[in-house]
Design an enzyme around this catalytic site. Structure first.
Site, PDB file in Angstrom:
ATOM      1  N   HIS A  69       0.835  -1.196   0.000  1.00 50.73           N
ATOM      2  CA  HIS A  69       0.000   0.000   0.000  1.00 50.73           C
ATOM      3  C   HIS A  69       0.876   1.254   0.000  1.00 50.73           C
ATOM      4  CE1 HIS A  69      -3.860  -2.137   1.547  1.00 50.73           C
ATOM      5  NE2 HIS A  69      -3.299  -2.747   0.517  1.00 50.73           N
ATOM      6  N   GLU A  71       0.903   4.064   1.584  1.00 46.50           N
ATOM      7  CA  GLU A  71       1.356   4.601   2.866  1.00 46.50           C
ATOM      8  C   GLU A  71       2.565   3.829   3.387  1.00 46.50           C
ATOM      9  OE1 GLU A  71      -1.668   3.525   1.911  1.00 46.50           O
ATOM     10  OE2 GLU A  71      -3.214   4.259   3.265  1.00 46.50           O
ATOM     11  N   CYS A  97      -6.268   2.097   5.268  1.00 42.64           N
ATOM     12  CA  CYS A  97      -6.986   0.886   5.659  1.00 42.64           C
ATOM     13  C   CYS A  97      -6.495   0.399   7.029  1.00 42.64           C
ATOM     14  CB  CYS A  97      -6.801  -0.207   4.609  1.00 42.64           C
ATOM     15  SG  CYS A  97      -5.148  -0.952   4.611  1.00 42.64           S
ATOM     16  N   CYS A 100      -2.801  -0.688   7.247  1.00 44.36           N
ATOM     17  CA  CYS A 100      -1.769   0.358   7.234  1.00 44.36           C
ATOM     18  C   CYS A 100      -1.736   1.151   8.539  1.00 44.36           C
ATOM     19  CB  CYS A 100      -2.010   1.323   6.067  1.00 44.36           C
ATOM     20  SG  CYS A 100      -1.720   0.560   4.452  1.00 44.36           S
TER      21      CYS A 100
END
Length: 142
Positions: A69, A71, A97, A100
């Protein structure tokens, strides 16, 4: 900080996404606005082997995801540079999410500015609130 500018940078990064389901981009910005780190989601495997989550609902079956992801990618880049994330704000195209969020909390990021909501936002928001991380939805000026 110039939220409009940094959200636009995150949105530009999202255009480079390798994820087949959702284009997400992020940027970690130092409080001085002199340093930043970029992130995109997905991986080469997403493009070559396909998406294992293609039939899953938004925000579900994240454990099946082949990609990284945005991030997490930005945080990893920052940590590889031996820089403390505590003085950085995370600008991201979509609310982080629940996979993360623990990493964001653990590395010490204190603020998140996001452009769009995400499917499992309730759990993520609760974790962030419990950890004292500020979140703000970016609103474009008209």
């Amino acid at each position: 900080m110039n939220d409009a500018y940094w959200i636009s940078v995150a949105k530009d990064q999202a255009k480079r996404s390798k994820c087949l389901r959702r284009d997400v981009g992020s940027v970690l910005v130092h409080k001085t606005e002199e340093a930043y780190v970029l992130g995109i989601n997905g991986s080469d495997l997403c493009e070559s082997a396909g998406c294992l989550r293609s039939r899953s609902l938004s925000g579900r079956d994240l454990q099946k995801c082949r990609g990284v992801h945005s991030e997490i990618r930005a945080i990893l880049k920052l940590l590889r540079s031996n820089v403390n994330p505590e003085d950085f704000t995370l600008y991201v195209t979509h609310f982080p999410c629940s996979h993360c969020v623990p990493v964001i909390v653990e590395c010490g990021i204190k603020e998140i500015v996001y452009a769009d909501s995400y499917g499992d936002q309730e759990l993520s928001l609760r974790i962030l609130e419990e950890a004292g991380v500020k979140t703000r939805k970016y609103r474009e000026e008209k």
